[in-house]
Design a protein around this motif. Structure first.
Motif, PDB file in Angstrom:
ATOM      1  N   LYS A   1       0.837  -1.200   0.000  1.00  0.00           N
ATOM      2  CA  LYS A   1       0.000   0.000   0.000  1.00  0.00           C
ATOM      3  C   LYS A   1       0.877   1.257   0.000  1.00  0.00           C
ATOM      4  N   ASP A   2       0.335   2.333  -0.530  1.00  0.00           N
ATOM      5  CA  ASP A   2       0.964   3.652  -0.459  1.00  0.00           C
ATOM      6  C   ASP A   2      -0.049   4.660   0.071  1.00  0.00           C
ATOM      7  N   LEU A   3       0.478   5.714   0.691  1.00  0.00           N
ATOM      8  CA  LEU A   3      -0.360   6.811   1.182  1.00  0.00           C
ATOM      9  C   LEU A   3      -0.213   7.993   0.230  1.00  0.00           C
ATOM     10  N   TYR A   4      -1.354   8.477  -0.254  1.00  0.00           N
ATOM     11  CA  TYR A   4      -1.370   9.595  -1.210  1.00  0.00           C
ATOM     12  C   TYR A   4      -1.952  10.823  -0.503  1.00  0.00           C
ATOM     13  N   THR A   5      -1.142  11.872  -0.408  1.00  0.00           N
ATOM     14  CA  THR A   5      -1.577  13.107   0.244  1.00  0.00           C
ATOM     15  C   THR A   5      -1.701  14.194  -0.818  1.00  0.00           C
ATOM     16  N   ALA A   6      -2.929  14.593  -1.055  1.00  0.00           N
ATOM     17  CA  ALA A   6      -3.199  15.616  -2.076  1.00  0.00           C
ATOM     18  C   ALA A   6      -3.413  16.963  -1.396  1.00  0.00           C
ATOM     19  N   VAL A   7      -2.756  17.987  -1.901  1.00  0.00           N
ATOM     20  CA  VAL A   7      -2.988  19.355  -1.443  1.00  0.00           C
ATOM     21  C   VAL A   7      -3.944  20.005  -2.437  1.00  0.00           C
TER      22      VAL A   7
ATOM     23  N   THR B   1     -14.051  33.531  -4.110  1.00  0.00           N
ATOM     24  CA  THR B   1     -15.249  33.134  -3.380  1.00  0.00           C
ATOM     25  C   THR B   1     -15.081  31.716  -2.861  1.00  0.00           C
ATOM     26  N   GLY B   2     -15.553  31.454  -1.650  1.00  0.00           N
ATOM     27  CA  GLY B   2     -15.501  30.111  -1.094  1.00  0.00           C
ATOM     28  C   GLY B   2     -16.387  29.146  -1.855  1.00  0.00           C
ATOM     29  N   ALA B   3     -16.121  27.846  -1.695  1.00  0.00           N
ATOM     30  CA  ALA B   3     -16.869  26.827  -2.435  1.00  0.00           C
ATOM     31  C   ALA B   3     -17.152  25.631  -1.538  1.00  0.00           C
ATOM     32  N   GLY B   4     -18.297  25.013  -1.774  1.00  0.00           N
ATOM     33  CA  GLY B   4     -18.640  23.793  -1.054  1.00  0.00           C
ATOM     34  C   GLY B   4     -20.146  23.622  -0.932  1.00  0.00           C
ATOM     35  N   PRO B   5     -20.574  22.390  -0.718  1.00  0.00           N
ATOM     36  CA  PRO B   5     -19.747  21.172  -0.628  1.00  0.00           C
ATOM     37  C   PRO B   5     -19.337  20.670  -2.011  1.00  0.00           C
ATOM     38  N   PHE B   6     -18.258  19.881  -2.038  1.00  0.00           N
ATOM     39  CA  PHE B   6     -17.816  19.248  -3.279  1.00  0.00           C
ATOM     40  C   PHE B   6     -17.048  17.984  -2.916  1.00  0.00           C
ATOM     41  N   GLU B   7     -16.876  17.111  -3.916  1.00  0.00           N
ATOM     42  CA  GLU B   7     -16.203  15.836  -3.704  1.00  0.00           C
ATOM     43  C   GLU B   7     -14.765  15.874  -4.223  1.00  0.00           C
ATOM     44  N   VAL B   8     -13.897  15.167  -3.520  1.00  0.00           N
ATOM     45  CA  VAL B   8     -12.534  14.929  -3.977  1.00  0.00           C
ATOM     46  C   VAL B   8     -12.436  13.445  -4.316  1.00  0.00           C
ATOM     47  N   LEU B   9     -12.091  13.147  -5.546  1.00  0.00           N
ATOM     48  CA  LEU B   9     -12.090  11.774  -6.051  1.00  0.00           C
ATOM     49  C   LEU B   9     -10.663  11.256  -6.176  1.00  0.00           C
ATOM     50  N   PHE B  10     -10.413  10.080  -5.603  1.00  0.00           N
ATOM     51  CA  PHE B  10      -9.131   9.395  -5.755  1.00  0.00           C
ATOM     52  C   PHE B  10      -9.353   8.215  -6.694  1.00  0.00           C
ATOM     53  N   THR B  11      -8.628   8.208  -7.809  1.00  0.00           N
ATOM     54  CA  THR B  11      -8.747   7.129  -8.788  1.00  0.00           C
ATOM     55  C   THR B  11      -7.483   6.289  -8.755  1.00  0.00           C
TER      56      THR B  11
ATOM     57  N   ARG C   1      -6.102  22.799   1.743  1.00  0.00           N
ATOM     58  CA  ARG C   1      -6.189  21.737   2.748  1.00  0.00           C
ATOM     59  C   ARG C   1      -5.618  20.456   2.145  1.00  0.00           C
ATOM     60  N   ARG C   2      -5.365  19.474   3.028  1.00  0.00           N
ATOM     61  CA  ARG C   2      -4.828  18.182   2.595  1.00  0.00           C
ATOM     62  C   ARG C   2      -5.902  17.113   2.673  1.00  0.00           C
ATOM     63  N   GLU C   3      -5.901  16.243   1.686  1.00  0.00           N
ATOM     64  CA  GLU C   3      -6.773  15.069   1.675  1.00  0.00           C
ATOM     65  C   GLU C   3      -5.892  13.843   1.467  1.00  0.00           C
ATOM     66  N   THR C   4      -6.049  12.830   2.325  1.00  0.00           N
ATOM     67  CA  THR C   4      -5.199  11.645   2.233  1.00  0.00           C
ATOM     68  C   THR C   4      -6.026  10.425   1.839  1.00  0.00           C
ATOM     69  N   PHE C   5      -5.404   9.568   1.034  1.00  0.00           N
ATOM     70  CA  PHE C   5      -6.035   8.336   0.572  1.00  0.00           C
ATOM     71  C   PHE C   5      -5.002   7.211   0.647  1.00  0.00           C
TER      72      PHE C   5
ATOM     73  N   PRO D   1      -0.377   5.444 -12.939  1.00  0.00           N
ATOM     74  CA  PRO D   1      -0.397   6.084 -11.620  1.00  0.00           C
ATOM     75  C   PRO D   1      -1.801   6.537 -11.219  1.00  0.00           C
ATOM     76  N   PRO D   2      -2.052   6.630  -9.922  1.00  0.00           N
ATOM     77  CA  PRO D   2      -3.332   7.157  -9.446  1.00  0.00           C
ATOM     78  C   PRO D   2      -3.473   8.651  -9.770  1.00  0.00           C
ATOM     79  N   ALA D   3      -4.703   9.158  -9.640  1.00  0.00           N
ATOM     80  CA  ALA D   3      -4.980  10.574  -9.877  1.00  0.00           C
ATOM     81  C   ALA D   3      -5.976  11.065  -8.835  1.00  0.00           C
ATOM     82  N   VAL D   4      -5.952  12.364  -8.590  1.00  0.00           N
ATOM     83  CA  VAL D   4      -6.896  13.004  -7.682  1.00  0.00           C
ATOM     84  C   VAL D   4      -7.618  14.108  -8.449  1.00  0.00           C
ATOM     85  N   THR D   5      -8.941  14.140  -8.302  1.00  0.00           N
ATOM     86  CA  THR D   5      -9.767  15.156  -8.961  1.00  0.00           C
ATOM     87  C   THR D   5     -10.588  15.889  -7.917  1.00  0.00           C
ATOM     88  N   VAL D   6     -10.523  17.210  -7.936  1.00  0.00           N
ATOM     89  CA  VAL D   6     -11.323  18.025  -7.025  1.00  0.00           C
ATOM     90  C   VAL D   6     -12.602  18.455  -7.742  1.00  0.00           C
TER      91      VAL D   6
END
Length: 249
Positions: free
Chosen positions: A160-166, A173-183, A204-208, A218-223
């Motif tokens: 396993k690996d740990l993926y930390t996305a910034v 303007t602020g935004a939310g709610p929204f999904e962060v997708l780890f593929t 902010r950081r999101e970890t997967f 390789p994996p990808a992250v989509t905001v």
């Protein structure tokens, strides 16, 4: 001979002027607007009054090339139609409002209004040009993006690996709610995290936890994977992880 509209006598109202300039800024592009009132009074011998509105645009910074906006009757000579004889009497006043909606941002806008006095036999007897103030349209929408992805090992889990996305919002303007997708890069199922809100110019950081990073896939992250946000720029919403170089044998 065509003459430029001379200045009126002291105390007399100008024969060509702009009034009530308004710059309407908005989060929704369709609500961004610029408007102005153009006022025209006749010269001696006038049989017809005419105006031409041109909207000048500079996209982005003020040093960019100035372009002309093409929309509606911009760039077209307009004459009064109610009544068409307006301007034939010395005391006539023609006031016309011009409103342009759905402006791009970031950009600056400015009206250039040309005035034309037509005399007998259709001859032009006077010309004048006026420039409005400048309207700066700032982009107010959020701009979500994935800035970086770091890859590290998971203690006790050699496969396993740990993926930390910034992730960040560099919009105004602020935004939310929204999904962060780890593929993941393999055949395992994608994972999602929900972000309730991300303020303007915040990050902010999101970890997967996922499979070992494989440079071939390789994996990808989509905001904002589900397009829940009116994002200014979706070209930076996805980032592919760069796998660490494996140790030499």
């Amino acid at each position: 001979m065509v003459a430029f509209a001379a200045s009126p006598a002291a105390g007399a109202p100008p024969r060509a002027q702009l009034q009530n300039f308004d710059c309407q800024r908005a989060l929704d592009p369709s609500s961004r607007a610029v408007s102005v009132d153009a006022v025209m009074r006749p010269l001696p011998g006038t049989e017809k009054l005419q105006m031409q509105f041109t909207l000048l645009e500079r996209a982005g910074g003020s040093t960019n090339v100035q372009t002309v906006v093409r929309a509606g009757d911009l760039g077209v000579w307009i004459s009064p139609d109610d009544p068409p004889t307006l301007g034939q009497r010395p005391g006539d006043v023609w006031k016309l409002n011009k409103l342009v909606l759905n402006l791009d941002a970031p950009a600056t806008y400015r009206f250039r209004v040309a005035y034309r006095w037509i005399g007998a036999h259709g001859h032009v007897i006077g010309l004048a040009t006026r420039l409005s103030a400048v309207c700066y349209q700032r982009e107010l929408r959020p701009d979500l993006l994935v800035k970086s992805i770091s890859v590290s090992s998971v203690a006790g889990h050699p496969l396993k690996d740990l993926y930390t996305a910034v992730i960040a919002n560099r919009g105004a303007t602020g935004a939310g709610p929204f999904e962060v997708l780890f593929t993941p890069g393999d055949d395992s199922a994608p994972k999602t995290h929900t972000v309730a809100f991300l303020g303007a110019y915040q990050g902010r950081r999101e970890t997967f936890v996922g499979p070992l990073c494989d440079a071939a896939s390789p994996p990808a992250v989509t905001v904002d994977a589900a397009s829940q946000v009116d994002d200014d720029n979706r070209a930076n919403n996805t980032l592919i992880a760069v796998c660490p170089t494996p140790p030499a044998p």
